[in-house]
Every structure is written in C-alpha cells, then in structure tokens.
Design a protein around this motif. Structure first.
Motif, short mmCIF file in Angstrom:
data_model
loop_
_atom_site.label_atom_id
_atom_site.label_comp_id
_atom_site.label_asym_id
_atom_site.label_seq_id
_atom_site.Cartn_x
_atom_site.Cartn_y
_atom_site.Cartn_z
N GLN A 249 0.84 -1.20 0.00
CA GLN A 249 0.00 0.00 0.00
C GLN A 249 0.88 1.25 0.00
OE1 GLN A 249 -0.95 -2.48 2.70
NE2 GLN A 249 -1.89 -3.45 0.93
N ILE A 250 1.98 1.16 -0.72
CA ILE A 250 2.97 2.24 -0.71
C ILE A 250 2.42 3.49 -1.39
CG2 ILE A 250 5.21 2.96 -1.63
CD1 ILE A 250 6.19 0.12 -1.20
N THR A 251 2.51 4.60 -0.67
CA THR A 251 2.14 5.90 -1.24
C THR A 251 3.35 6.79 -1.42
OG1 THR A 251 1.65 6.75 0.98
CG2 THR A 251 -0.19 5.82 -0.28
N THR A 252 4.44 6.48 -0.71
CA THR A 252 5.66 7.26 -0.84
C THR A 252 6.86 6.33 -0.91
OG1 THR A 252 4.71 9.07 0.46
CG2 THR A 252 7.10 9.08 0.15
N LEU A 253 7.66 6.53 -1.95
CA LEU A 253 8.90 5.76 -2.11
C LEU A 253 10.06 6.73 -2.13
CD1 LEU A 253 10.33 3.03 -2.74
CD2 LEU A 253 10.04 3.59 -5.17
N LEU A 281 1.64 6.42 -10.97
CA LEU A 281 0.52 5.62 -10.48
C LEU A 281 -0.04 6.16 -9.17
CD1 LEU A 281 2.20 2.20 -11.21
CD2 LEU A 281 0.43 3.30 -12.57
N GLY A 282 0.15 7.45 -8.92
CA GLY A 282 -0.35 8.03 -7.69
C GLY A 282 0.60 7.83 -6.53
N ILE A 283 1.81 7.38 -6.80
CA ILE A 283 2.82 7.19 -5.78
C ILE A 283 3.83 8.32 -5.87
CG2 ILE A 283 4.70 5.70 -4.99
CD1 ILE A 283 3.12 3.34 -6.04
N THR A 284 4.11 8.94 -4.73
CA THR A 284 5.10 10.01 -4.71
C THR A 284 6.49 9.40 -4.59
OG1 THR A 284 3.54 11.50 -3.64
CG2 THR A 284 5.89 12.07 -3.49
#
Length: 287
Positions: A249-253, A281-284
């Motif tokens: 459920q990664i939102t920030t990498l 893909l909506g991931i920062t």
C-alpha cells in the motif's frame, strides 16, 4: 549418578528451595561445566550418560553448576562465584565451544533440522562448536515456528527459511549474513539493522508494515513484494540493481536518483488497485 555432580545438584536445590531431584533431572534449564566440557544438567543427570560424565571428571578440572537464577556455583565449596572464574564463560556471557546449547532450539522442527545438518541425533547434545562455523543454512519447508538458537550461528552468511510459520526472526547476532530469504512466512517485524553486509534480502509475501533498510547499503537485491508497507526508503541503498515492492500500500517511495528506470531496476509499484512499472501511479517518488 556420580556423587560429585549430585552434590552440585544438591547445592542448587538448597538455593532453589522447592525443587526436587527428580524434577530437576528433567529440566532443560541449567548447566554444569566439568573441566573444559559443558553439559546440560538434565543430560548430565541422565544415568544413561553417566559413563561420559564420569570420564569428563576423570580427565580433571573444576566443576561448576549454573542454577536457574543464572548464578554460578563452585561444586567444591558450594558457594556462588563470579562468572569470570568459570572456564569458557565470563561476565559478558561468552560461552565455550563445548557449551551445550540444545535447549536454546525451542522449536522441535528447527532442532531436528540442526541435528540433521550437524550429523547428530537426539539425545546427543548440540554444542556451540557444532554450529558456530556453519556458513549456509537452508531450512525451507521445515514447518518451523521459531528460529530461537539461530544466534549461535555466528559465521552464517546465507540463511534460507522460506515457507515456514515464522512471525519474527532475530538475526541481530548473525552479522556476517549476506543473503537472507524469509519469503512466505507471517512476519510482522523484521530488523536487519545489524546485518550491514546483506546484499540479498527477500521478505516476499509476509505481513510487514515497516521495513528499514537504511543500514543495508550493500544491498543489490530487495524483494518486499506482497506485504503491508505504506512507505519505503531505499535512498541509502545506492547499490540496488533489483527492487520489487509491488502489492503493498505504498504511497511514498524514497528512492535513489534513477530508481524509476524500470528497465534497469525491475521496479514494480503496485497495490490492489494500481499496477505498472512507472512513477505515474499516484505514488510520490522522492529522490
């Protein structure tokens, strides 16, 4: 049982108060050092091992017993002594090569796997010397729930414990590890901060909510696919050539400069609703 050992047992019994000799003989806790050899007290008090114990006494050396409170007792005087005077053990807890560590392997399936690896069978003791120089350990599909005892494999460089029932692993003493594969378990935590030599880490398909690899700067391969991570920081892992953090459920990498180059890094950013290999893909992605 040899009277010299029995007197040690009686000394411990006086300290413990309510423990009977028969109960004491079946207990895994405690140990006795005879000269330069170390035995589990249950093993030493087993009549079937009396010849081995008697031989150890004949070979000479002082006899010390460690009680359930961790006190060392001089068998001759019956008095508690400092650990620093006991052969093979000092105040920092260093143990001798002949220390019996059988009882440290609390999981019977793991213990059986270790017996097989070292070429022994129960009830022979597993000694420190039996495992401390082993470099590769593969206990895949052994139905293991605990790796208690792994801390004695201090030379271990490769550990595969794939497809077991582990919820936690303590590899803090296995500082020589370069390869750790604990894929397909039920891990909720994984601390690899002491394993700075790691180049390969796979914790694929577990239940991790956090993963700190900031100290693992030698990593070239990281597979944490299918966990419950919401963030991942690989900014310190500049040697990475493969990263799969998909199905989280990664939102920030927090990534190294060119981590979004999927062709080079085989990076997959996915969760249950997003799939792909790019950074749109909506991931920062913070570099």
């Amino acid at each position: 049982m040899n009277k010299k050992i029995m007197s040690s047992v009686l000394t411990v019994l006086m300290i413990l108060g309510s423990t009977s000799i028969s109960a004491f003989a079946t207990t895994d806790n405690g140990s006795v050092i005879i000269g330069d050899k170390t035995f589990d007290l249950a093993y030493a008090n087993d009549p079937t091992n009396s010849a081995e114990i008697n031989n150890a006494i004949v070979e000479g050396g002082s006899v010390y017993v460690k009680d359930f409170s961790g006190n060392w007792i001089d068998n001759t005087t019956g008095k508690i002594v400092d650990a620093s005077v006991v052969p093979g053990e000092n105040s920092t807890g260093t143990i001798s090569d002949n220390t019996d560590i059988t009882s440290k392997f609390t999981d019977t399936n793991f213990r059986s796997a270790v017996y097989k690896l070292i070429g022994k069978t129960s009830p022979a003791p597993i000694l420190n010397i039996d495992v401390k120089n082993i470099k590769i350990l593969d206990v895949t599909l052994e139905n293991i729930s605990s790796l208690d005892g792994i801390e004695y494999f201090t030379a271990l460089t490769e550990l595969d414990c794939i497809s077991n029932h582990l919820t936690t692993i303590d590899v803090s003493k296995n500082t020589a590890l370069t390869h750790l594969d604990c894929t397909f378990n039920q891990l909720t935590t994984l601390d690899v901060s002491k394993n700075t030599a790691l180049t390969y880490l796979s914790c694929h398909a577990s239940q991790l909510t956090t993963l700190d690899v900031s100290k693992n700067t030698a990593l070239t391969w990281l597979d944490c696919f299918n966990n419950q991570l919401t963030t991942l920081d690989v900014s310190k892992d500049t040697a990475l050539t493969y990263l799969d953090c998909g199905l989280n459920q990664i939102t920030t990498l927090y990534a190294i400069n060119n981590i979004s180059n999927g062709s080079q890094y085989n990076v997959q950013y996915t969760d249950s609703t997003r799939t792909g290999t790019s950074d749109n893909l909506g991931i920062t992605i913070k570099k």
